[in-house]
Design an enzyme around this catalytic site. Structure first.
Site, PDB file in Angstrom:
ATOM      1  CB  ILE A   6      -0.866  -0.162   1.325  1.00  0.00           C
ATOM      2  CG1 ILE A   6      -1.729  -1.119   1.308  1.00  0.00           C
ATOM      3  CG2 ILE A   6      -1.988   1.232   1.194  1.00  0.00           C
ATOM      4  CD1 ILE A   6      -2.427  -1.272   2.743  1.00  0.00           C
ATOM      5  CG  ASN A  75      -3.996   5.788  -0.148  1.00  0.00           C
ATOM      6  OD1 ASN A  75      -5.033   6.236  -0.566  1.00  0.00           O
ATOM      7  ND2 ASN A  75      -3.005   6.126   0.432  1.00  0.00           N
ATOM      8  CE1 TYR A 142      -5.647  14.512  -6.252  1.00  0.00           C
ATOM      9  CE2 TYR A 142      -7.793  14.991  -7.134  1.00  0.00           C
ATOM     10  CZ  TYR A 142      -6.932  14.229  -6.326  1.00  0.00           C
ATOM     11  OH  TYR A 142      -7.603  13.431  -5.406  1.00  0.00           O
ATOM     12  CE  LYS A 146      -5.952  11.130  -7.529  1.00  0.00           C
ATOM     13  NZ  LYS A 146      -5.208  10.136  -6.855  1.00  0.00           N
ATOM     14  CB  THR A 179      -7.886  12.823   4.694  1.00  0.00           C
ATOM     15  OG1 THR A 179      -7.702  13.532   3.407  1.00  0.00           O
ATOM     16  CG2 THR A 179      -8.241  11.323   4.218  1.00  0.00           C
TER      17      THR A 179
END
Ligand SMILES: NC(=O)c1ccc[n+]([C@@H]2O[C@H](COP(=O)([O-])OP(=O)(O)OC[C@H]3O[C@@H](n4cnc5c(N)ncnc54)[C@H](OP(=O)(O)O)[C@@H]3O)[C@@H](O)[C@H]2O)c1
Length: 238
Positions: A6, A75, A142, A146, A179
């Site tokens: 991860i 991630n 960004y 993605k 987050t």
């Protein structure tokens, strides 16, 4: 024994997912980040700056000594400069592409090669974003990284089907999650980000998902990939 590799395990979604995976018996986690979180004896930390291609190439995947399942979770991610194109630093653009697109693609490429002859069930979960599926002014790089991660995932899945493997590859948007990345979004001045108030509102109304809930959904995907037929997924529809 199941193996989870991860990236971005020092905080946020990556940390919550590593903790969730380690609640399962007979599980070992290899966590990749710049900061160690040392959460469990079965947690192995590989200190890596994903901006640095050489460091990414030096990551040594664990040898398969009879794992039943091997999961790669790309991630780690960064928002980068929140500004219009024309006002950004080129260095910041390159760094955001390196973390959000180059590093996960290099890791995916090496993962598929390294474990090609492994008998384990192999699953790749790339953490994408709704921002890769619609344009958001001030988030150009960004959004683009993605969107590209979605396409890398779809293509890689079709290639695995052509090869006749049962490796599953997913690209998952986690929703709006509570987050540090969301704190960073809310800290941008409206002059640089026209939609910033929407993110203040979501936080004020308590509409951000918890990292634990997102980690649980991602863990269900890793546990029951057969329940998901698509590559491009959104956790909010799970
Ligand atoms: N939060 C949301 O609402 C949301 C929404 C859509 C998509 N996502 C995606 O979900 C993923 C996780 O986001 P998050 O919200 O959990 O973010 P976060 O809290 O900011 O955590 C980011 C993680 O990525 C790691 N990372 C960043 N830059 C790195 C680098 N250069 N080298 C190695 N590791 C690096 C960080 O570790 P170190 O700093 O220790 O290196 C940290 O563990 C990202 O891909 C993000 O784009 C989040």
């Amino acid at each position: 024994m199941e193996l989870f590799i991860i990236t971005g395990t020092s905080r946020g979604i990556g940390l919550a997912f590593a903790e969730r995976a380690l609640r399962q018996k007979d599980t070992v986690v290899f966590g990749i980040a710049r900061t160690n979180s040392s959460i469990n004896p079965n947690f192995n930390f590989l200190k890596t700056d994903l901006v640095a291609e050489q460091q990414v190439n030096e990551i040594r995947f664990p040898i398969d000594e009879g794992f039943t399942k091997i999961v790669l979770v790309n991630n780690a991610g960064m928002l980068g400069d929140v500004k219009h194109l024309g006002e950004m630093e080129n260095q910041s653009i390159a760094k955001t592409i390196a973390v959000n697109l180059t590093a996960p693609t290099l890791l995916l490429n090496r993962f598929l090669h390294f474990y090609a002859s492994s008998k384990a069930q192999k699953i790749v979960i790339n953490i994408s974003s709704g921002a890769g599926r619609r344009a958001i002014p001030s988030w150009s790089v960004y959004c683009a990284t993605k969107a590209a991660l979605d396409m890398v995932s779809e293509t890689a899945q079709q290639e695995q089907i052509e090869k006749g493997t049962n490796t599953r590859i997913f690209s998952v948007a986690p929703g709006v999650v509570d987050t540090a990345m969301q704190e960073e979004i809310r800290s941008v001045e409206q002059a640089n980000f026209s939609q910033v108030n929407r993110f203040h509102e979501l936080k004020k109304k308590g509409e951000l998902a918890s990292t634990e809930k997102v980690a649980e959904n991602l863990f269900q995907l890793a546990t029951h990939p057969e329940k998901f037929s698509e590559v491009i997924l959104d956790i909010r529809t799970f």
